[in-house]
Structures are given as structure tokens and as C-alpha cells.
Design a protein around this motif. Sequence first.
Motif, PDB file in Angstrom:
ATOM      1  N   ASN A 191      39.307  30.935  34.354  1.00  0.00           N
ATOM      2  CA  ASN A 191      38.270  31.967  34.441  1.00  0.00           C
ATOM      3  C   ASN A 191      37.858  32.225  35.890  1.00  0.00           C
ATOM      4  OD1 ASN A 191      38.304  32.135  31.684  1.00  0.00           O
ATOM      5  ND2 ASN A 191      36.356  31.097  31.362  1.00  0.00           N
ATOM      6  N   ALA A 192      37.826  31.152  36.678  1.00  0.00           N
ATOM      7  CA  ALA A 192      37.443  31.284  38.082  1.00  0.00           C
ATOM      8  C   ALA A 192      38.434  32.182  38.819  1.00  0.00           C
ATOM      9  CB  ALA A 192      37.377  29.912  38.743  1.00  0.00           C
ATOM     10  N   ARG A 193      39.709  31.948  38.633  1.00  0.00           N
ATOM     11  CA  ARG A 193      40.717  32.758  39.316  1.00  0.00           C
ATOM     12  C   ARG A 193      40.682  34.206  38.817  1.00  0.00           C
ATOM     13  NH1 ARG A 193      44.644  32.820  43.567  1.00  0.00           N
ATOM     14  NH2 ARG A 193      45.098  35.058  43.495  1.00  0.00           N
ATOM     15  N   LYS A 194      40.474  34.380  37.513  1.00  0.00           N
ATOM     16  CA  LYS A 194      40.381  35.745  36.972  1.00  0.00           C
ATOM     17  C   LYS A 194      39.188  36.485  37.575  1.00  0.00           C
ATOM     18  CE  LYS A 194      42.484  34.657  32.479  1.00  0.00           C
ATOM     19  NZ  LYS A 194      42.197  34.404  31.039  1.00  0.00           N
ATOM     20  N   LYS A 195      38.074  35.780  37.728  1.00  0.00           N
ATOM     21  CA  LYS A 195      36.888  36.411  38.315  1.00  0.00           C
ATOM     22  C   LYS A 195      37.154  36.793  39.759  1.00  0.00           C
ATOM     23  CE  LYS A 195      32.584  35.797  37.276  1.00  0.00           C
ATOM     24  NZ  LYS A 195      31.212  35.302  37.043  1.00  0.00           N
ATOM     25  N   TYR A 196      37.819  35.933  40.502  1.00  0.00           N
ATOM     26  CA  TYR A 196      38.179  36.267  41.881  1.00  0.00           C
ATOM     27  C   TYR A 196      39.031  37.541  41.908  1.00  0.00           C
ATOM     28  CZ  TYR A 196      40.616  36.409  46.291  1.00  0.00           C
ATOM     29  OH  TYR A 196      41.141  36.849  47.474  1.00  0.00           O
ATOM     30  N   ASP A 197      40.079  37.578  41.092  1.00  0.00           N
ATOM     31  CA  ASP A 197      40.994  38.719  41.095  1.00  0.00           C
ATOM     32  C   ASP A 197      40.291  40.019  40.704  1.00  0.00           C
ATOM     33  OD1 ASP A 197      43.192  37.247  41.908  1.00  0.00           O
ATOM     34  OD2 ASP A 197      43.861  36.821  39.865  1.00  0.00           O
ATOM     35  N   LYS A 198      39.343  39.924  39.781  1.00  0.00           N
ATOM     36  CA  LYS A 198      38.678  41.135  39.272  1.00  0.00           C
ATOM     37  C   LYS A 198      37.579  41.642  40.196  1.00  0.00           C
ATOM     38  CE  LYS A 198      36.391  43.030  35.174  1.00  0.00           C
ATOM     39  NZ  LYS A 198      35.943  42.761  33.789  1.00  0.00           N
ATOM     40  N   HIS A 199      36.805  40.716  40.799  1.00  0.00           N
ATOM     41  CA  HIS A 199      35.606  41.131  41.523  1.00  0.00           C
ATOM     42  C   HIS A 199      35.637  40.902  43.036  1.00  0.00           C
ATOM     43  CE1 HIS A 199      33.434  41.921  37.812  1.00  0.00           C
ATOM     44  NE2 HIS A 199      33.828  40.745  37.349  1.00  0.00           N
ATOM     45  N   TYR A 200      36.330  39.864  43.509  1.00  0.00           N
ATOM     46  CA  TYR A 200      36.164  39.428  44.893  1.00  0.00           C
ATOM     47  C   TYR A 200      37.425  39.516  45.755  1.00  0.00           C
ATOM     48  CZ  TYR A 200      31.878  37.540  42.887  1.00  0.00           C
ATOM     49  OH  TYR A 200      30.672  37.395  42.245  1.00  0.00           O
ATOM     50  N   LYS A 201      38.530  39.874  45.170  1.00  0.00           N
ATOM     51  CA  LYS A 201      39.769  39.981  45.927  1.00  0.00           C
ATOM     52  C   LYS A 201      39.589  40.970  47.080  1.00  0.00           C
ATOM     53  CE  LYS A 201      44.737  40.261  44.971  1.00  0.00           C
ATOM     54  NZ  LYS A 201      45.736  40.503  43.925  1.00  0.00           N
ATOM     55  N   TYR A 202      40.161  40.657  48.216  1.00  0.00           N
ATOM     56  CA  TYR A 202      39.952  41.444  49.441  1.00  0.00           C
ATOM     57  C   TYR A 202      40.234  42.928  49.224  1.00  0.00           C
ATOM     58  CZ  TYR A 202      40.230  42.602  54.429  1.00  0.00           C
ATOM     59  OH  TYR A 202      40.033  43.152  55.660  1.00  0.00           O
ATOM     60  N   ASP A 203      41.379  43.246  48.647  1.00  0.00           N
ATOM     61  CA  ASP A 203      41.749  44.651  48.444  1.00  0.00           C
ATOM     62  C   ASP A 203      40.773  45.352  47.497  1.00  0.00           C
ATOM     63  OD1 ASP A 203      43.863  44.288  50.121  1.00  0.00           O
ATOM     64  OD2 ASP A 203      45.391  44.185  48.545  1.00  0.00           O
ATOM     65  N   THR A 204      40.297  44.622  46.493  1.00  0.00           N
ATOM     66  CA  THR A 204      39.334  45.192  45.543  1.00  0.00           C
ATOM     67  C   THR A 204      38.044  45.584  46.248  1.00  0.00           C
ATOM     68  OG1 THR A 204      40.235  43.853  43.746  1.00  0.00           O
ATOM     69  CG2 THR A 204      38.031  44.748  43.423  1.00  0.00           C
ATOM     70  N   VAL A 205      37.541  44.697  47.111  1.00  0.00           N
ATOM     71  CA  VAL A 205      36.290  44.963  47.825  1.00  0.00           C
ATOM     72  C   VAL A 205      36.486  46.080  48.850  1.00  0.00           C
ATOM     73  CG1 VAL A 205      34.468  43.957  49.244  1.00  0.00           C
ATOM     74  CG2 VAL A 205      35.521  42.596  47.443  1.00  0.00           C
ATOM     75  N   ILE A 206      37.616  46.057  49.556  1.00  0.00           N
ATOM     76  CA  ILE A 206      37.921  47.117  50.525  1.00  0.00           C
ATOM     77  C   ILE A 206      37.919  48.486  49.836  1.00  0.00           C
ATOM     78  CG2 ILE A 206      39.833  48.150  51.808  1.00  0.00           C
ATOM     79  CD1 ILE A 206      38.474  46.221  53.545  1.00  0.00           C
ATOM     80  N   ASN A 207      38.534  48.563  48.668  1.00  0.00           N
ATOM     81  CA  ASN A 207      38.593  49.832  47.936  1.00  0.00           C
ATOM     82  C   ASN A 207      37.212  50.317  47.531  1.00  0.00           C
ATOM     83  OD1 ASN A 207      41.379  50.161  48.127  1.00  0.00           O
ATOM     84  ND2 ASN A 207      41.775  48.993  46.259  1.00  0.00           N
TER      85      ASN A 207
END
Length: 229
Positions: A191-207
Motif C-alpha cells: 500500500n505504501a508503494r502504491k500511495k507513492y506512485d499515485k500521489h507523490y511520484k515526482y512526475d505526478t507532482v510536476i504534472n
Amino acid sequence: CNWQFEKWVASGGNAEKSVIIPSLVHIEDKKYSDMREELQIPHDAFVYGFHQGNREDIFSGASLLAYNVIKNPNNYFLIMGGANQHRALAEQIGSPNIKFVDFSSSPDTIHRFLETIDVFAHARADGEVCSAAIIEALYHGKPIISHPSLNMGHVEQIEGCGQVVNTIREYAKEMQAFEDNKEYRLEMSANARKKYDKHYKYDTVINKIIDVYYEAKASIAKNELSYLS
């Protein structure tokens, strides 16, 4: 974070012109080695820990005090950085399995540290708004435990991949649950890794930042046309 957004609106902020964007944390996506061999920690030992600046003003002994309740020869507590008060408390506890690593701002060192631990045992007197340290822990799939504090942004960061507990006894109980129940630990880790990928991943935040920029630019252009007409 939502906690900060609600505080902002309650203080008079304009909710319609507010956008929630997490902290921008760049992590090089690669395999990191751990520190267990150099720290003389067995590879089959269970390790709790956290990393933090060398700051006395944010000291919280909650996770160390909880570890004192459940310590045994096969588990360890590891701190990178931390306050002198952490070292004094560790000395009072008197366990050889509490170890310290010098503070480092090197991304590689931080990520090697995170690869060394099994659970991120967060403790900070003033809490978090949107913690970069927690984001890094989520990237590594580390379940997280913490406690209530002045700022409560970390609650939404941890939700679904750990627990925010109210007492030292509850903290210790949650530590023991992660150590004893592999299925629970692996579920929270995923769940921790999924949350990172969905909400906090660098490209996600940049977008998200880019989207706000273009939305603002379009709004300005629309207002200019309205003024001219």
C-alpha cells in the motif's frame, strides 16, 4: 495536504483558488543497497528506524520509548541524525541494538538507510505538513507508524499504509504487530508503494504544478479578453 488546506480556509483563504500539491521529492529509481553489514545488523533481524535532522526543537522520544517495550535480541532501532536527546534516551534504555548513523543530505545515503529498516518509526514533536522523509519511506514500501502532534499532515500520508497511534503502549503494540505478522506488514508495504506512485511520484507532482500554471495562464487570458470587450 488537506489538513493544511483546511487550516488555510479557516484562516480566510480562498478555497476556490487553492490547489493541494504534495512536496516535490525527486528519487532516482534504482536499486539501493542497505547498511546492515557495515552496521553489524543481521540480515534476518527486524529493524525499526527513522531519519531526521540534528534538531533538538523537534525531538520526540515516542518511537524509542515504544521500542523499549518490545525490544529483544532480534530487533533493532536505527536513527540517522536525530537530536542529542535521542542519544541520551537511548543511553537510558541501555540496549546495544539501538544504533545511530550520522546525519547525511546525500540521497544515496538516505535511501540506503531506508533499505536497511523494515518499518519507518516516525516521531516528531511538531508533526508534519507534507513530509519528504515519509514520501521517501513510501517509495521504499516501508510501513509507517507515528503519533499525533501540532501539525497533522502526516496522518493522510500514512493512512492505509501504517498507523497513527495515541499512546506509547499503542505504538509498541503496532510495532510488535508489524514484526510478528508478515502478511500484515507486506500488505501495508504494498500500500505504501502504491500511495507513492499515485500521489507523490515526482512526475505526478510536476504534472500537477504544470496543470495549475496553464489553468492560471488560461484564466488570465480569459480575463484580459473580457476586459478588452
